[in-house]
Design a protein around this motif. Structure first.
Motif, PDB file in Angstrom:
ATOM      1  N   ILE A 255      36.310  46.748  45.589  1.00 22.14           N
ATOM      2  CA  ILE A 255      35.531  47.566  44.656  1.00 22.14           C
ATOM      3  C   ILE A 255      35.932  47.153  43.245  1.00 22.14           C
ATOM      4  N   GLU A 256      35.053  46.462  42.537  1.00 22.60           N
ATOM      5  CA  GLU A 256      35.359  45.968  41.192  1.00 22.60           C
ATOM      6  C   GLU A 256      34.653  46.828  40.142  1.00 22.60           C
ATOM      7  N   THR A 257      35.404  47.257  39.120  1.00 21.90           N
ATOM      8  CA  THR A 257      34.848  48.119  38.081  1.00 21.90           C
ATOM      9  C   THR A 257      34.459  47.308  36.847  1.00 21.90           C
ATOM     10  N   GLU A 258      33.719  47.963  35.952  1.00 23.50           N
ATOM     11  CA  GLU A 258      33.290  47.317  34.715  1.00 23.50           C
ATOM     12  C   GLU A 258      34.460  46.992  33.793  1.00 23.50           C
ATOM     13  N   THR A 259      35.591  47.689  33.972  1.00 26.85           N
ATOM     14  CA  THR A 259      36.768  47.427  33.130  1.00 26.85           C
ATOM     15  C   THR A 259      37.765  46.483  33.799  1.00 26.85           C
ATOM     16  N   GLY A 260      37.376  45.904  34.934  1.00 26.26           N
ATOM     17  CA  GLY A 260      38.180  44.852  35.549  1.00 26.26           C
ATOM     18  C   GLY A 260      39.087  45.245  36.683  1.00 26.26           C
ATOM     19  N   GLU A 261      39.198  46.545  37.026  1.00 22.68           N
ATOM     20  CA  GLU A 261      40.050  46.945  38.160  1.00 22.68           C
ATOM     21  C   GLU A 261      39.407  46.477  39.472  1.00 22.68           C
TER      22      GLU A 261
END
Length: 414
Positions: A255-261
């Motif tokens: 699960i990749e977020t817009e802030t890079g996590e």
């Protein structure tokens, strides 16, 4: 009401089992003679468990046909057990080929057959199929299914043979026809072969002191970040691993977020997403990793202020990783790779899962009160913890298959 009463019974039973130091299993007791188990034969056309074969509660989804020229052919192993008769009508040895899990269950069943009927052996009429003789998406094409009889072909024995197959550990047993019993197992590399939810060993857990630790290195008593019943960030203890496998390579969702996590976990694992409805944790709700879609928001730990903030999911994809670990904390949640996740899997109900593990938390609290556990002591060895295994099996009895993760419930975006 029936579910609640059954779950109450489960907890009362497990309270008696979850004593400190019982991590290796409830045991048989000392000086007590074990009485033979009474076998109840299956009825014609009955199948156990009472769910469809290719669901999580049974043998799991079809993963594709294996041919001699395919890369996955190395997953099959020949079975030369002399206590088993292989029909091998094709004269190619195909019926002897199967996955290791299927081989282990079949060999166990062979012993049970000889004990039940001296002089009689287990007979396999169909194993791995490379000729297309079965219906589409049959588990015979993956070496995960066998059709069996007794060597004397005495049809009066087949009901009991079915029960022996269940006792031997086959994940789905079907008294399919008057001529044979059908048995199948979970895939070797499938999440279904485990209790359901894990992180890779190199996923990092946020500690209370501001540091981070690989999930594989957690030890009972470690203080980690989690959330309380109102969704507020708090500190909790790591108790144990519900499931631990240090070596096997498995498929995980990322699960990749817009802030890079990037949170990496198995399909049936729960994580928290932002919800419009308000529940016990405010606007957090727990969903399966495989059900998360781009555009939803997960909760990310923002440093250095240590605040959980909803952040939009950018994309979801899949990767293979070595090792899989399912940590349990006193709060039932933890922050992994800066993203808030649940400790639970398989059943999409955080509160129910947390309630079901109340005896484990009570046992941990009591052992701490009595100074029976040592902070930093090694976690249990590889394998599914006995309590986790008990709860998974009881969950299949209490809940129907629609309440459990069906494997492949949704496809990740690429």
């Amino acid at each position: 009401m029936l579910v609640l009463s059954r779950m109450l019974l489960v907890v009362l039973v497990c309270l008696g089992l979850a004593s400190p130091g019982a991590g290796c299993g409830p045991g048989r007791g000392y000086g007590r003679r074990r009485h033979p188990k009474k076998l109840t034969p299956l009825a014609y056309k009955q199948f156990i468990p009472n769910v469809a074969e290719k669901t999580l509660g049974a043998s799991g989804r079809y993963e594709g046909k294996i041919t001699r020229s395919s890369e996955r052919f190395k997953e099959l192993t020949p079975n030369y057990n002399t206590d088993i008769i292989f029909k091998d009508e094709e004269n190619t040895g195909a019926d002897r080929l199967m996955t290791q899990r299927c081989k282990d269950k079949l060999n166990s069943l062979a012993i049970s057959v000889m004990n039940q009927w001296p002089g009689v052996k287990l007979r396999v009429t169909e194993g791995w199929d490379e000729d297309g003789h079965h219906f589409e998406e049959s588990l015979h094409y993956e070496g995960r299914a066998v059709d069996i009889t007794t060597s004397d072909r005495d049809k009066s024995k087949y009901g009991t043979l079915s029960r022996l197959a269940v006792e031997a550990g086959f994940d789905w047993v079907y008294y399919e026809s008057k001529a044979h019993i059908h048995c199948s197992v979970k895939a070797e590399n499938s999440v279904a072969a485990k209790s359901g939810g894990c992180f890779p060993g190199l996923a990092s857990v946020s500690l209370a002191d501001g540091g981070r630790k690989y999930v594989r290195d957690l030890t009972p008593g470690d203080s980690v970040l989690a959330v309380d019943d109102q969704g507020t960030l708090t500190v909790t203890d790591f108790i144990m691993f519900l499931d631990k496998d240090s070596a096997t390579t498995r498929l995980f969702y990322v699960i990749e977020t817009e802030t890079g996590e990037r949170l990496t976990l198995t399909a049936a694992h729960l994580l928290f997403v932002e919800s419009n409805a308000t529940d016990a944790r405010g606007q957090m709700t727990a969903v399966f990793a495989s059900a998360v879609t781009a555009g939803q928001k997960v909760f990310v730990l923002q440093e250095p202020n240590d605040v959980l903030t909803p952040v939009t999911v950018k994309r979801i994809y899949r990767q293979e990783h070595e090792g899989s670990f399912a940590p349990l904390t006193a709060r039932g949640s933890l922050v992994v790779d800066h993203v808030l996740a649940s400790c639970y899997a398989v059943v999409e109900d955080q509160q129910l899962a947390h309630w079901a593990f109340a005896p484990v938390r009570f046992s941990y609290w009591l052992s701490g009160l009595l100074h029976l556990h040592v902070k930093g002591a090694a976690a249990h060895a590889d394998g599914v913890h006995w309590y986790s295994d008990v709860m998974y099996r009881l969950g299949r009895w209490v809940l129907n298959e629609h309440a459990m993760h069906p494997l492949g419930v949704s496809r990740p975006s690429s």
